[in-house]
Design an enzyme around this catalytic site. Structure first.
Site, PDB file in Angstrom:
ATOM      1  N   TRP A 129      10.403  58.798  20.318  1.00 19.39           N
ATOM      2  CA  TRP A 129      10.652  58.021  21.536  1.00 19.39           C
ATOM      3  C   TRP A 129      11.482  56.789  21.171  1.00 19.39           C
ATOM      4  O   TRP A 129      11.176  56.105  20.182  1.00 19.39           O
ATOM      5  CB  TRP A 129       9.307  57.610  22.142  1.00 19.39           C
ATOM      6  CG  TRP A 129       9.400  56.760  23.383  1.00 19.39           C
ATOM      7  CD1 TRP A 129      10.189  56.975  24.477  1.00 19.39           C
ATOM      8  CD2 TRP A 129       8.645  55.580  23.653  1.00 19.39           C
ATOM      9  NE1 TRP A 129       9.969  55.992  25.409  1.00 19.39           N
ATOM     10  CE2 TRP A 129       9.028  55.121  24.929  1.00 19.39           C
ATOM     11  CE3 TRP A 129       7.677  54.851  22.950  1.00 19.39           C
ATOM     12  CZ2 TRP A 129       8.487  53.980  25.516  1.00 19.39           C
ATOM     13  CZ3 TRP A 129       7.137  53.727  23.534  1.00 19.39           C
ATOM     14  CH2 TRP A 129       7.539  53.297  24.802  1.00 19.39           C
ATOM     15  N   ASP A 210       0.015  59.203  19.223  1.00 15.31           N
ATOM     16  CA  ASP A 210       0.470  58.717  20.525  1.00 15.31           C
ATOM     17  C   ASP A 210       0.279  59.859  21.530  1.00 15.31           C
ATOM     18  O   ASP A 210       0.881  60.928  21.388  1.00 15.31           O
ATOM     19  CB  ASP A 210       1.954  58.320  20.419  1.00 15.31           C
ATOM     20  CG  ASP A 210       2.472  57.683  21.714  1.00 15.31           C
ATOM     21  OD1 ASP A 210       1.687  57.563  22.678  1.00 15.31           O
ATOM     22  OD2 ASP A 210       3.663  57.310  21.743  1.00 15.31           O
ATOM     23  N   LYS A 245       1.555  58.748  33.153  1.00 19.30           N
ATOM     24  CA  LYS A 245       2.102  60.028  33.609  1.00 19.30           C
ATOM     25  C   LYS A 245       1.026  60.893  34.256  1.00 19.30           C
ATOM     26  O   LYS A 245       1.205  61.379  35.361  1.00 19.30           O
ATOM     27  CB  LYS A 245       2.725  60.804  32.450  1.00 19.30           C
ATOM     28  CG  LYS A 245       3.360  59.975  31.372  1.00 19.30           C
ATOM     29  CD  LYS A 245       4.712  59.438  31.739  1.00 19.30           C
ATOM     30  CE  LYS A 245       5.173  58.474  30.646  1.00 19.30           C
ATOM     31  NZ  LYS A 245       6.541  58.082  30.734  1.00 19.30           N
TER      32      LYS A 245
HETATM   33  C1  LMR Z   1      10.350  57.726  28.726  1.00 17.83           C
HETATM   34  O1  LMR Z   1      10.387  58.066  27.541  1.00 17.83           O
HETATM   35  O2  LMR Z   1      11.274  57.936  29.509  1.00 17.83           O
HETATM   36  C2  LMR Z   1       9.110  57.063  29.250  1.00 17.83           C
HETATM   37  O3  LMR Z   1       8.140  57.007  28.270  1.00 17.83           O
HETATM   38  C3  LMR Z   1       9.373  55.764  29.901  1.00 17.83           C
HETATM   39  C4  LMR Z   1       9.743  54.685  28.938  1.00 17.83           C
HETATM   40  O4  LMR Z   1       9.121  53.625  29.018  1.00 17.83           O
HETATM   41  O5  LMR Z   1      10.647  54.850  28.125  1.00 17.83           O
END
Ligand code: LMR
Length: 395
Positions: A129, A210, A245
């Site tokens: 992420w 996570d 989510k």
């Molecule tokens: C995403 O990856 O799009 C979500 O987890 C929202 C974010 O805060 O980035």
């Protein structure tokens, strides 16, 4: 003082949302930020959430401070949701604090780990992420990566991952995605989790898991397989969860940081540090989101309704995966996109270049992250043909 600063680029995910909102093209499609959308492109409030909110409004009788750990009842319900009937709960080795969303949970976890070992190294999957790296660095951790997604073959680099992690020792932390890997949609299967857990036990590194998408992959229990297995086998671990989510509570900012210790005494000491971390960042978490979640999870009726609404979201996303692949075929696209149907959760990489991603945005008002990560929930029957046509053109 401010004159010392240089401007930073917009966040790669949240920046897209701002651009999408001002785009005037009636055909625009948002495949950017990871939020669930219904067929009409709307992120509606779940019915079970509406009912729980009404109930809280009628019964809440104080707004007094809640304390750094947040709501005890929410924390207990989250423990049961994530771990099920797990022995670590009866062993009293689990402590949870409510946090402002999943990002808040990760930041608290990172600050806690820095207290355990200043400058500790945390290993994250390549890719991960977009916010993980910045967040861990901001908390003073050193970030390194382990191989994970094979962009060419659309598969997991499991052997390379295992080889890298086999050199990670007991002073380091390793971040895993519990399910619905963000951004690739490629999850570990059960056998792979078993190998990872065996490695964690052998090498003694601290797992940080996570879990932002429980229930969006295969189901609530299925998605918790790795978390439960890890918890049953290691002495210590940290878990970050989010209700953004699966309860659709994005702007309420509700998540949790959970620590599992070796025994009750060390867990209590660790918990005192966790509470101090919270106190020094934001003192205590917001209460509203936690109140909604605990109301739903502690009512048989509302919990059942939530399971059904969650299944609807999961099924729609899975349906969208097939819909996109079918439409790409119908447009005569020869490249094989079948991998999209076997990936899990909200995201998949389309596998196109950053230039092609930009072209989709500039010429067709289709928004996805530069890595070609698509938020599959933004696909709908009404836009999939235009989407497939546009992709076919940039290919
Ligand atoms: C995403 O990856 O799009 C979500 O987890 C929202 C974010 O805060 O980035």
């Amino acid at each position: 003082m401010f004159g010392n600063l240089s401007a930073l680029p917009a966040d790669p995910i949240l920046g897209l949302l701002a651009k999408y909102r001002v785009d005037q093209n009636p055909n625009k499609i948002d495949l950017g930020v990871g939020v669930y959308k219904n067929e009409a492109g709307h992120t509606a409030i779940l019915d079970c959430v509406k009912t729980a909110e009404k109930f809280r409004l009628e019964t809440e009788d104080t707004k007094v401070y809640i304390g750094p750990a947040g709501s005890a009842s929410y924390n207990d319900e989250m423990g049961k949701l994530v771990f099920g009937e797990h022995e670590i709960l009866s062993q009293n080795r689990v402590r949870t604090v409510s946090t402002p969303g999943g990002t808040g949970a990760l930041r608290v976890a990172a600050e806690f780990l820095r207290s355990c070992k200043p400058g500790a190294t945390i290993w994250v999957s390549d890719p991960t992420w977009a916010n993980h790296t910045g967040l861990f660095k901001a908390a003073g951790l050193t970030v390194k990566t382990y191989p994970y997604y094979d962009y060419e073959n659309k598969s997991l680099k499991f052997d390379e991952m295992l080889a890298t992690l086999s050199n990670v020792g007991k002073d380091d932390v390793v971040l895993f995605h519990a399910c619905c890997h963000n951004p690739s949609g490629m999850d570990l299967n059960q056998v792979q989790w078993q190998k990872i857990v065996a490695l964690a036990v052998e090498n003694g590194f601290t797992p940080l898991i996570d879990m932002a998408y429980q229930g969006f992959g295969d189901g609530l229990d299925e998605d918790a397989y790795g978390v439960r297995l890890m918890a049953a086998n290691v002495d210590e671990m940290v878990l970050c969860t989010s209700c953004s989510k699966n309860f659709g509570l994005y702007r309420e900012r509700i998540g949790a940081t959970t620590i599992i210790g070796k025994d009750v005494a060390t867990t209590d000491i660790a918990y005192s540090v966790l509470l101090s971390v919270v106190r020094c960042i934001y003192s205590m978490p917001p209460a509203h989101g936690a109140a909604i979640v605990e109301t739903i999870l502690s009512s048989d009726e509302l919990r059942q309704q939530w399971h059904e609404e969650l299944a609807q979201m999961r099924n729609r996303i899975n349906g969208n995966r097939q819909l996109l692949v079918d439409n790409l075929k119908a447009q005569g696209v020869e490249r094989d996109f079948n991998f999209i149907t076997s990936q899990k959760g909200m995201f998949s990489f389309l596998g196109i270049t950053p230039e092609q991603v930009q072209q989709l945005q500039d010429e067709y008002s289709i928004y996805m992250v530069g890595s070609s990560r698509m938020s599959i929930a933004g696909i709908a029957n009404s836009n999939v043909e235009y989407l497939a046509q546009s992709i076919s053109k940039v290919l």
